[in-house]
Design a protein around this motif. Structure first.
Motif, PDB file in Angstrom:
ATOM      1  N   UNK A  10       0.840  -1.197   0.000  1.00  0.00           N
ATOM      2  CA  UNK A  10       0.000   0.000   0.000  1.00  0.00           C
ATOM      3  C   UNK A  10       0.878   1.250   0.000  1.00  0.00           C
ATOM      4  N   UNK A  11       0.751   2.026  -1.077  1.00  0.00           N
ATOM      5  CA  UNK A  11       1.632   3.184  -1.227  1.00  0.00           C
ATOM      6  C   UNK A  11       0.890   4.426  -1.697  1.00  0.00           C
ATOM      7  N   UNK A  12      -0.433   4.322  -1.741  1.00  0.00           N
ATOM      8  CA  UNK A  12      -1.217   5.399  -2.364  1.00  0.00           C
ATOM      9  C   UNK A  12      -1.126   6.717  -1.602  1.00  0.00           C
ATOM     10  N   UNK A  13      -1.205   6.661  -0.273  1.00  0.00           N
ATOM     11  CA  UNK A  13      -1.264   7.923   0.470  1.00  0.00           C
ATOM     12  C   UNK A  13      -0.860   7.770   1.917  1.00  0.00           C
ATOM     13  N   UNK A  14      -1.160   8.817   2.671  1.00  0.00           N
ATOM     14  CA  UNK A  14      -0.868   8.785   4.100  1.00  0.00           C
ATOM     15  C   UNK A  14      -1.901   9.625   4.827  1.00  0.00           C
ATOM     16  N   UNK A  15      -2.001   9.375   6.113  1.00  0.00           N
ATOM     17  CA  UNK A  15      -2.942  10.107   6.943  1.00  0.00           C
ATOM     18  C   UNK A  15      -2.133  10.740   8.071  1.00  0.00           C
ATOM     19  N   UNK A  16      -1.859  12.042   7.916  1.00  0.00           N
ATOM     20  CA  UNK A  16      -0.988  12.739   8.869  1.00  0.00           C
ATOM     21  C   UNK A  16      -1.694  12.901  10.207  1.00  0.00           C
ATOM     22  N   UNK A  17      -0.916  13.199  11.245  1.00  0.00           N
ATOM     23  CA  UNK A  17      -1.498  13.381  12.581  1.00  0.00           C
ATOM     24  C   UNK A  17      -2.598  14.434  12.550  1.00  0.00           C
ATOM     25  N   UNK A  18      -2.422  15.454  11.711  1.00  0.00           N
ATOM     26  CA  UNK A  18      -3.415  16.528  11.634  1.00  0.00           C
ATOM     27  C   UNK A  18      -4.520  16.268  10.615  1.00  0.00           C
ATOM     28  N   UNK A  19      -4.638  15.020  10.163  1.00  0.00           N
ATOM     29  CA  UNK A  19      -5.571  14.687   9.087  1.00  0.00           C
ATOM     30  C   UNK A  19      -7.023  14.960   9.402  1.00  0.00           C
ATOM     31  N   UNK A  20      -7.343  15.037  10.703  1.00  0.00           N
ATOM     32  CA  UNK A  20      -8.736  15.275  11.090  1.00  0.00           C
ATOM     33  C   UNK A  20      -8.948  16.697  11.606  1.00  0.00           C
ATOM     34  N   UNK A  21      -8.017  17.580  11.265  1.00  0.00           N
ATOM     35  CA  UNK A  21      -8.079  18.957  11.780  1.00  0.00           C
ATOM     36  C   UNK A  21      -9.377  19.649  11.371  1.00  0.00           C
ATOM     37  N   UNK A  22      -9.901  19.313  10.200  1.00  0.00           N
ATOM     38  CA  UNK A  22     -11.147  19.952   9.737  1.00  0.00           C
ATOM     39  C   UNK A  22     -12.388  19.133  10.075  1.00  0.00           C
ATOM     40  N   UNK A  24     -14.282  15.102  11.075  1.00  0.00           N
ATOM     41  CA  UNK A  24     -14.452  13.800  10.413  1.00  0.00           C
ATOM     42  C   UNK A  24     -15.248  13.912   9.121  1.00  0.00           C
ATOM     43  N   UNK A  25     -16.244  14.817   9.131  1.00  0.00           N
ATOM     44  CA  UNK A  25     -17.120  14.903   7.965  1.00  0.00           C
ATOM     45  C   UNK A  25     -16.355  15.393   6.736  1.00  0.00           C
ATOM     46  N   UNK A  26     -15.494  16.392   6.947  1.00  0.00           N
ATOM     47  CA  UNK A  26     -14.702  16.920   5.834  1.00  0.00           C
ATOM     48  C   UNK A  26     -13.812  15.829   5.249  1.00  0.00           C
ATOM     49  N   UNK A  27     -13.149  15.076   6.127  1.00  0.00           N
ATOM     50  CA  UNK A  27     -12.252  14.033   5.615  1.00  0.00           C
ATOM     51  C   UNK A  27     -13.046  12.918   4.940  1.00  0.00           C
ATOM     52  N   UNK A 202     -16.539  14.347  21.186  1.00  0.00           N
ATOM     53  CA  UNK A 202     -15.186  14.676  21.651  1.00  0.00           C
ATOM     54  C   UNK A 202     -14.261  14.781  20.424  1.00  0.00           C
ATOM     55  N   UNK A 203     -13.650  15.955  20.203  1.00  0.00           N
ATOM     56  CA  UNK A 203     -12.823  16.115  18.998  1.00  0.00           C
ATOM     57  C   UNK A 203     -11.411  15.526  19.127  1.00  0.00           C
ATOM     58  N   UNK A 204     -11.090  14.949  20.298  1.00  0.00           N
ATOM     59  CA  UNK A 204      -9.738  14.415  20.488  1.00  0.00           C
ATOM     60  C   UNK A 204      -9.434  13.331  19.455  1.00  0.00           C
TER      61      UNK A 204
END
Ligand SMILES: Cc1cc2nc3c(=O)[nH]c(=O)nc-3n(C[C@H](O)[C@H](O)[C@H](O)COP(=O)(O)O)c2cc1C
Length: 210
Positions: A10-22, A24-27, A202-204
């Motif tokens: 699997x090499x398509x992408x990555x999910x950075x620590x800040x991936x949910x900054x916007x 869950x719905x946006x992602x 909870x946004x954590x």
């Protein structure tokens, strides 16, 4: 063919620590839009797990027909196995298997029926043939032959010949899963995948080991 030998890096992408900054719905929307753009088959397909009468899990695929701040909505026969299971245990888990993107989105939470108004709005978007099919099928009930099923369609087609619009069947409607847990999974090299989980409201954001 030996399934043990099937192996993809699997090499398509990555999910950075800040991936949910916007949020869950946006992602989730971004991932589904990317799946549509990539022409994945049925990018809104979800595997829906319910609890059966023996307390055992049961899964099947349905289509997600709305995704918004409330959660996700799907439509089905209320007399079906899943309809009966949700009436007895109104909780579910669903997974979007976005395999072509090396991703999955998983949600769990309580399930409730959507309003008659919301169901009607979606129903009215369905092609007439699908509407007749919903009337013709007692979903999940046994039937002796294919011929018998087609005879039921002939019967409802005649019954509604002069009816437009066709009303929503009393045995059909929408369900809303309000997520209490959401997890995004992105495949990475060497099985060191990315997993980010939240427990709304909870946004954590919690990163899980793969
Ligand atoms: C790609 C795909 C999409 C499906 N979409 C729906 C759907 O939106 N609603 C539905 O009731 N069944 C849908 N089905 C059929 C279900 O998987 C299932 O067979 C049916 O709902 C009866 O399930 P049950 O007996 O567990 O209630 C779909 C199946 C597939 C493979």
């Amino acid at each position: 063919m030996d399934v043990a030998d099937l192996r993809v890096a699997y090499r398509f992408g990555e999910l950075a620590d800040g991936g949910l900054a916007d949020g869950w719905l946006t992602l989730a929307r971004t991932w589904i839009e990317e799946a549509i753009a990539a022409r994945l088959p049925e990018p809104n397909a979800i595997v829906l797990a319910t609890i059966d009468a023996d307390g055992a899990p049961a899964t099947r695929t349905v289509l997600c027909k709305a995704i918004d701040e409330r959660g996700i909505v799907f439509y089905t026969g209320t007399r079906s196995n899943k309809g009966q299971e949700l009436a007895a245990h109104p909780v579910a888990a669903v997974t979007f298997p976005l395999i072509g993107m090396e991703r999955q989105i998983h949600l769990r939470g309580p399930v409730e029926r959507v309003s008659a108004e919301e169901t009607l709005e979606y129903w009215n978007h369905r092609p007439r043939g699908s509407q007749l099919g919903a009337w013709a099928s007692h979903q999940s009930a046994p039937i002796a032959t294919r011929e018998d099923l087609e005879a039921q369609l002939v019967e409802v087609t005649a019954r509604f010949a002069d009816v437009d619009p066709i009303p929503v069947p009393p045995h059909w409607g929408g369900y809303l899963l309000r997520p209490r847990l959401i997890e995004f999974w992105q495949g990475r090299a060497d099985r060191l995948h990315d997993r980010l989980r939240i427990h709304p409201p909870d946004p954590t954001v919690i990163r899980l080991q793969p």
